[in-house]
Design a protein around this motif. Sequence first.
Motif, PDB file in Angstrom:
ATOM      1  N   GLN A 264      -8.889 -20.402 -17.573  1.00 60.28           N
ATOM      2  CA  GLN A 264      -9.483 -19.482 -18.542  1.00 60.28           C
ATOM      3  C   GLN A 264      -9.531 -18.088 -17.953  1.00 60.28           C
ATOM      4  O   GLN A 264      -9.863 -17.904 -16.787  1.00 60.28           O
ATOM      5  CB  GLN A 264     -10.886 -19.931 -18.902  1.00 60.28           C
ATOM      6  CG  GLN A 264     -10.899 -21.159 -19.764  1.00 60.28           C
ATOM      7  CD  GLN A 264     -12.310 -21.462 -20.239  1.00 60.28           C
ATOM      8  OE1 GLN A 264     -13.272 -20.875 -19.752  1.00 60.28           O
ATOM      9  NE2 GLN A 264     -12.425 -22.370 -21.178  1.00 60.28           N
ATOM     10  N   ARG A 265      -9.219 -17.096 -18.815  1.00 65.98           N
ATOM     11  CA  ARG A 265      -9.265 -15.704 -18.387  1.00 65.98           C
ATOM     12  C   ARG A 265     -10.715 -15.278 -18.257  1.00 65.98           C
ATOM     13  O   ARG A 265     -11.538 -15.573 -19.115  1.00 65.98           O
ATOM     14  CB  ARG A 265      -8.586 -14.826 -19.431  1.00 65.98           C
ATOM     15  CG  ARG A 265      -7.330 -14.207 -18.937  1.00 65.98           C
ATOM     16  CD  ARG A 265      -6.701 -13.273 -19.927  1.00 65.98           C
ATOM     17  NE  ARG A 265      -7.676 -12.368 -20.520  1.00 65.98           N
ATOM     18  CZ  ARG A 265      -7.600 -11.909 -21.756  1.00 65.98           C
ATOM     19  NH1 ARG A 265      -6.602 -12.255 -22.520  1.00 65.98           N
ATOM     20  NH2 ARG A 265      -8.497 -11.104 -22.233  1.00 65.98           N
ATOM     21  N   GLU A 266     -11.026 -14.567 -17.217  1.00 67.50           N
ATOM     22  CA  GLU A 266     -12.379 -14.097 -17.028  1.00 67.50           C
ATOM     23  C   GLU A 266     -12.638 -12.908 -17.941  1.00 67.50           C
ATOM     24  O   GLU A 266     -11.817 -12.019 -18.060  1.00 67.50           O
ATOM     25  CB  GLU A 266     -12.561 -13.666 -15.577  1.00 67.50           C
ATOM     26  CG  GLU A 266     -13.790 -14.276 -14.962  1.00 67.50           C
ATOM     27  CD  GLU A 266     -13.953 -13.863 -13.530  1.00 67.50           C
ATOM     28  OE1 GLU A 266     -14.673 -12.888 -13.305  1.00 67.50           O
ATOM     29  OE2 GLU A 266     -13.332 -14.506 -12.680  1.00 67.50           O
ATOM     30  N   ARG A 267     -13.816 -12.910 -18.611  1.00 68.56           N
ATOM     31  CA  ARG A 267     -14.171 -11.804 -19.502  1.00 68.56           C
ATOM     32  C   ARG A 267     -14.571 -10.588 -18.700  1.00 68.56           C
ATOM     33  O   ARG A 267     -15.146 -10.694 -17.622  1.00 68.56           O
ATOM     34  CB  ARG A 267     -15.373 -12.180 -20.355  1.00 68.56           C
ATOM     35  CG  ARG A 267     -15.049 -13.001 -21.523  1.00 68.56           C
ATOM     36  CD  ARG A 267     -16.286 -13.061 -22.419  1.00 68.56           C
ATOM     37  NE  ARG A 267     -16.110 -14.123 -23.358  1.00 68.56           N
ATOM     38  CZ  ARG A 267     -16.886 -15.174 -23.441  1.00 68.56           C
ATOM     39  NH1 ARG A 267     -17.915 -15.303 -22.668  1.00 68.56           N
ATOM     40  NH2 ARG A 267     -16.639 -16.104 -24.319  1.00 68.56           N
ATOM     41  N   LYS A 268     -14.324  -9.427 -19.265  1.00 65.16           N
ATOM     42  CA  LYS A 268     -14.847  -8.203 -18.686  1.00 65.16           C
ATOM     43  C   LYS A 268     -16.364  -8.228 -18.861  1.00 65.16           C
ATOM     44  O   LYS A 268     -16.880  -8.770 -19.837  1.00 65.16           O
ATOM     45  CB  LYS A 268     -14.264  -6.972 -19.385  1.00 65.16           C
ATOM     46  CG  LYS A 268     -12.750  -6.935 -19.379  1.00 65.16           C
ATOM     47  CD  LYS A 268     -12.251  -6.620 -18.011  1.00 65.16           C
ATOM     48  CE  LYS A 268     -10.741  -6.448 -18.077  1.00 65.16           C
ATOM     49  NZ  LYS A 268     -10.107  -6.411 -16.820  1.00 65.16           N
ATOM     50  N   TRP A 269     -17.098  -7.604 -17.968  1.00 62.30           N
ATOM     51  CA  TRP A 269     -18.550  -7.684 -18.020  1.00 62.30           C
ATOM     52  C   TRP A 269     -19.122  -7.041 -19.269  1.00 62.30           C
ATOM     53  O   TRP A 269     -20.155  -7.446 -19.781  1.00 62.30           O
ATOM     54  CB  TRP A 269     -19.180  -7.097 -16.757  1.00 62.30           C
ATOM     55  CG  TRP A 269     -18.887  -5.644 -16.537  1.00 62.30           C
ATOM     56  CD1 TRP A 269     -17.847  -5.115 -15.868  1.00 62.30           C
ATOM     57  CD2 TRP A 269     -19.645  -4.540 -17.011  1.00 62.30           C
ATOM     58  NE1 TRP A 269     -17.893  -3.754 -15.890  1.00 62.30           N
ATOM     59  CE2 TRP A 269     -18.995  -3.369 -16.578  1.00 62.30           C
ATOM     60  CE3 TRP A 269     -20.816  -4.415 -17.754  1.00 62.30           C
ATOM     61  CZ2 TRP A 269     -19.477  -2.108 -16.866  1.00 62.30           C
ATOM     62  CZ3 TRP A 269     -21.280  -3.152 -18.032  1.00 62.30           C
ATOM     63  CH2 TRP A 269     -20.613  -2.023 -17.587  1.00 62.30           C
TER      64      TRP A 269
ATOM     65  N   LEU B 142     -17.842  -7.155 -22.186  1.00 63.00           N
ATOM     66  CA  LEU B 142     -17.531  -7.972 -23.365  1.00 63.00           C
ATOM     67  C   LEU B 142     -18.291  -9.294 -23.351  1.00 63.00           C
ATOM     68  O   LEU B 142     -18.119 -10.108 -24.254  1.00 63.00           O
ATOM     69  CB  LEU B 142     -16.030  -8.248 -23.431  1.00 63.00           C
ATOM     70  CG  LEU B 142     -15.142  -7.030 -23.680  1.00 63.00           C
ATOM     71  CD1 LEU B 142     -13.682  -7.424 -23.639  1.00 63.00           C
ATOM     72  CD2 LEU B 142     -15.481  -6.385 -25.000  1.00 63.00           C
ATOM     73  N   HIS B 143     -19.108  -9.499 -22.357  1.00 56.56           N
ATOM     74  CA  HIS B 143     -19.860 -10.740 -22.260  1.00 56.56           C
ATOM     75  C   HIS B 143     -20.945 -10.742 -23.330  1.00 56.56           C
ATOM     76  O   HIS B 143     -21.613  -9.739 -23.557  1.00 56.56           O
ATOM     77  CB  HIS B 143     -20.482 -10.850 -20.864  1.00 56.56           C
ATOM     78  CG  HIS B 143     -20.909 -12.240 -20.547  1.00 56.56           C
ATOM     79  ND1 HIS B 143     -22.098 -12.758 -20.990  1.00 56.56           N
ATOM     80  CD2 HIS B 143     -20.297 -13.211 -19.846  1.00 56.56           C
ATOM     81  CE1 HIS B 143     -22.210 -13.991 -20.571  1.00 56.56           C
ATOM     82  NE2 HIS B 143     -21.129 -14.297 -19.862  1.00 56.56           N
ATOM     83  N   PRO B 144     -21.131 -11.852 -24.028  1.00 56.77           N
ATOM     84  CA  PRO B 144     -22.124 -11.899 -25.114  1.00 56.77           C
ATOM     85  C   PRO B 144     -23.540 -11.523 -24.669  1.00 56.77           C
ATOM     86  O   PRO B 144     -24.265 -10.859 -25.400  1.00 56.77           O
ATOM     87  CB  PRO B 144     -22.071 -13.347 -25.598  1.00 56.77           C
ATOM     88  CG  PRO B 144     -20.716 -13.819 -25.226  1.00 56.77           C
ATOM     89  CD  PRO B 144     -20.360 -13.091 -23.963  1.00 56.77           C
ATOM     90  N   ALA B 145     -23.932 -11.922 -23.472  1.00 57.75           N
ATOM     91  CA  ALA B 145     -25.283 -11.589 -23.010  1.00 57.75           C
ATOM     92  C   ALA B 145     -25.440 -10.076 -22.853  1.00 57.75           C
ATOM     93  O   ALA B 145     -26.490  -9.512 -23.177  1.00 57.75           O
ATOM     94  CB  ALA B 145     -25.560 -12.290 -21.682  1.00 57.75           C
ATOM     95  N   PHE B 146     -24.413  -9.415 -22.371  1.00 55.01           N
ATOM     96  CA  PHE B 146     -24.481  -7.964 -22.229  1.00 55.01           C
ATOM     97  C   PHE B 146     -24.554  -7.290 -23.595  1.00 55.01           C
ATOM     98  O   PHE B 146     -25.341  -6.367 -23.805  1.00 55.01           O
ATOM     99  CB  PHE B 146     -23.262  -7.451 -21.448  1.00 55.01           C
ATOM    100  CG  PHE B 146     -23.234  -5.960 -21.299  1.00 55.01           C
ATOM    101  CD1 PHE B 146     -24.061  -5.327 -20.394  1.00 55.01           C
ATOM    102  CD2 PHE B 146     -22.396  -5.179 -22.090  1.00 55.01           C
ATOM    103  CE1 PHE B 146     -24.057  -3.951 -20.262  1.00 55.01           C
ATOM    104  CE2 PHE B 146     -22.383  -3.805 -21.967  1.00 55.01           C
ATOM    105  CZ  PHE B 146     -23.216  -3.197 -21.051  1.00 55.01           C
ATOM    106  N   LEU B 147     -23.750  -7.739 -24.536  1.00 55.67           N
ATOM    107  CA  LEU B 147     -23.754  -7.151 -25.873  1.00 55.67           C
ATOM    108  C   LEU B 147     -25.108  -7.337 -26.556  1.00 55.67           C
ATOM    109  O   LEU B 147     -25.624  -6.423 -27.205  1.00 55.67           O
ATOM    110  CB  LEU B 147     -22.631  -7.748 -26.719  1.00 55.67           C
ATOM    111  CG  LEU B 147     -21.207  -7.460 -26.230  1.00 55.67           C
ATOM    112  CD1 LEU B 147     -20.197  -8.217 -27.080  1.00 55.67           C
ATOM    113  CD2 LEU B 147     -20.925  -5.980 -26.241  1.00 55.67           C
ATOM    114  N   VAL B 148     -25.703  -8.501 -26.392  1.00 50.94           N
ATOM    115  CA  VAL B 148     -27.020  -8.753 -26.989  1.00 50.94           C
ATOM    116  C   VAL B 148     -28.067  -7.856 -26.347  1.00 50.94           C
ATOM    117  O   VAL B 148     -28.903  -7.265 -27.035  1.00 50.94           O
ATOM    118  CB  VAL B 148     -27.401 -10.244 -26.851  1.00 50.94           C
ATOM    119  CG1 VAL B 148     -28.868 -10.476 -27.181  1.00 50.94           C
ATOM    120  CG2 VAL B 148     -26.520 -11.085 -27.756  1.00 50.94           C
TER     121      VAL B 148
END
Length: 183
Positions: free
Chosen positions: A48-53, A55-61
């Motif tokens: 799995q490709r690692e998400r950019k920080w 774009l992480h759902p916790a960061f967006l929330v």
Amino acid sequence: MLDRPRPQTIQRPSLGSSAGQTRLHGSDVVRPLGSTGSVLPELAEAPQRERKWWLHPAFLVSVGLTVLALLGAAAWFVIAAVTDDSVQVTGLSISDDAGNAHLDWNGPDDAYSMFAVHGNGEVVDLTQLIRGTEAWIPSAAGLYGDDTCFVVRPASVDAEVSLDASALSGQRGQSTCVADAAR
């Protein structure tokens, strides 16, 4: 005559033409027909490709909730400033200083409005003459007479100017008249 060799016809076997034939004849690779072997190679699970920080759902929330909290705080401060009842005019006094009217009052350092109410009922806005919690009104300007009263109240009050004591109390303001000036 010479005998020429006749070309020989080579008979090639037809593949898969006989009923029940499970093998290919005439092929170098002999492999049984059927579903016993695996046709496709086994696929390895792709990493799995690692998400950019960012774009992480916790960061967006967390960013969304932070923005909502800041907007809520800003709205609360604006509403609190508009409906601030702590600004009140107290101790309004008028004095005659070398022919000029000097108004002085107690209250916090905030915006105030001042009106001159003449004897005939005419109301004149003199807010521009206020400096802090005092106002100087030059007699040469002709802005007041002996029958003039002054109303001072917080600038946030948006109501009709009145000399009535109960109305002024509700507006957190006070009034004084030129006739009451200490000479």
